[in-house]
Scaffold this motif. Structure first.
Motif, short mmCIF file in Angstrom:
data_model
loop_
_atom_site.label_atom_id
_atom_site.label_comp_id
_atom_site.label_asym_id
_atom_site.label_seq_id
_atom_site.Cartn_x
_atom_site.Cartn_y
_atom_site.Cartn_z
N GLN A 60 0.83 -1.20 0.00
CA GLN A 60 0.00 0.00 0.00
C GLN A 60 0.87 1.25 0.00
O GLN A 60 0.58 2.23 -0.70
CB GLN A 60 -0.94 0.00 1.20
CG GLN A 60 -2.05 -1.02 1.05
CD GLN A 60 -2.90 -1.14 2.31
OE1 GLN A 60 -2.57 -0.63 3.37
NE2 GLN A 60 -4.01 -1.85 2.18
N ALA B 224 3.92 1.48 -1.20
CA ALA B 224 4.54 1.56 -2.52
C ALA B 224 3.54 2.09 -3.55
O ALA B 224 3.89 2.90 -4.42
CB ALA B 224 5.06 0.19 -2.95
N ALA B 225 2.29 1.66 -3.45
CA ALA B 225 1.27 2.14 -4.38
C ALA B 225 1.01 3.63 -4.17
O ALA B 225 0.88 4.39 -5.14
CB ALA B 225 -0.02 1.35 -4.19
N LEU C 259 3.12 5.86 -2.95
CA LEU C 259 4.30 6.58 -3.44
C LEU C 259 4.30 6.64 -4.96
O LEU C 259 4.61 7.68 -5.55
CB LEU C 259 5.58 5.90 -2.93
CG LEU C 259 6.89 6.57 -3.32
CD1 LEU C 259 6.93 8.00 -2.81
CD2 LEU C 259 8.06 5.78 -2.78
N SER C 260 3.92 5.55 -5.62
CA SER C 260 3.84 5.53 -7.08
C SER C 260 2.82 6.55 -7.57
O SER C 260 3.04 7.24 -8.57
CB SER C 260 3.46 4.15 -7.59
OG SER C 260 4.45 3.22 -7.27
N GLY C 261 1.70 6.66 -6.88
CA GLY C 261 0.69 7.64 -7.25
C GLY C 261 1.19 9.06 -7.10
O GLY C 261 0.95 9.91 -7.96
N VAL D 62 4.32 10.06 -7.23
CA VAL D 62 5.29 10.30 -8.30
C VAL D 62 4.59 10.55 -9.62
O VAL D 62 4.97 11.44 -10.39
CB VAL D 62 6.28 9.10 -8.40
CG1 VAL D 62 7.11 9.19 -9.66
CG2 VAL D 62 7.17 9.04 -7.18
N ALA D 63 3.53 9.79 -9.91
CA ALA D 63 2.79 9.97 -11.16
C ALA D 63 2.15 11.36 -11.21
O ALA D 63 2.20 12.03 -12.25
CB ALA D 63 1.73 8.88 -11.31
N THR E 294 4.89 13.94 -11.77
CA THR E 294 5.36 13.90 -13.15
C THR E 294 4.36 14.58 -14.08
O THR E 294 4.74 15.36 -14.96
CB THR E 294 5.59 12.44 -13.61
OG1 THR E 294 6.52 11.83 -12.71
CG2 THR E 294 6.11 12.37 -15.02
#
Length: 109
Positions: free
Chosen positions: A85, A87-88, A90-92, A94-95, A98
Motif C-alpha cells: 500500500q 509503494a502504491a 508513493l507511485s501515485g 510520483v505519477a 510527473t
C-alpha cells in the motif's frame, strides 16, 4: 446461456461468453476455466491462480472443482499489505508530480 449443474460436486458452471466459464458452489465463487488461443483450457481457482492447462473444458472444470479452497488463509501478511500500500501510494504521488511537471513546463500556445 443457461448454467449447467454438475450433480456430484454441486458446482454450477455458467458460460459467461464463448470460451469463458465461471464456477460457483451454493452461490459462492469457485473459479473459472478459460480457452486459450490455441484451443486448450486453463483452469483458475477462486483466487485466479492457475491450477493447470488442459486439452478439454471438462478436464479444466474438474481441476477447478477439486482445487483446494484457501479462504481461511490471508493472501499477504499485514506487514506485506502495508508495504504494498505504501509503494502504491508513493507511485501515485510520483505519477501526479510527473504529470504536474509536464503540464507546467509545456510552452503556452
Amino acid at each position: 446461456m443457461l448454467p449447467t449443474r454438475a450433480a456430484a460436486s454441486h458446482v454450477t458452471w455458467a458460460a459467461v461468453e464463448p470460451g469463458f466459464h465461471v464456477a460457483s458452489r451454493d452461490g459462492e465463487y469457485v473459479g473459472y476455466a478459460e480457452r486459450t488461443v490455441d484451443g486448450h483450457f486453463v483452469g483458475f481457482d477462486g483466487r485466479s491462480t492457475p491450477v493447470g492447462r488442459y486439452i478439454s473444458l471438462a478436464e479444466a472444470q474438474r481441476a477447478v472443482e477439486s482445487a483446494p479452497a484457501n479462504e481461511d488463509q490471508p493472501v499477504l501478511s499485514r506487514r506485506a499489505q502495508g508495504a504494498f500500500q505504501a509503494a502504491a501510494a508513493l507511485s501515485g504521488i510520483v505519477a501526479i508530480g510527473t504529470f504536474a511537471a509536464a503540464v507546467f513546463t509545456l510552452p503556452m500556445l
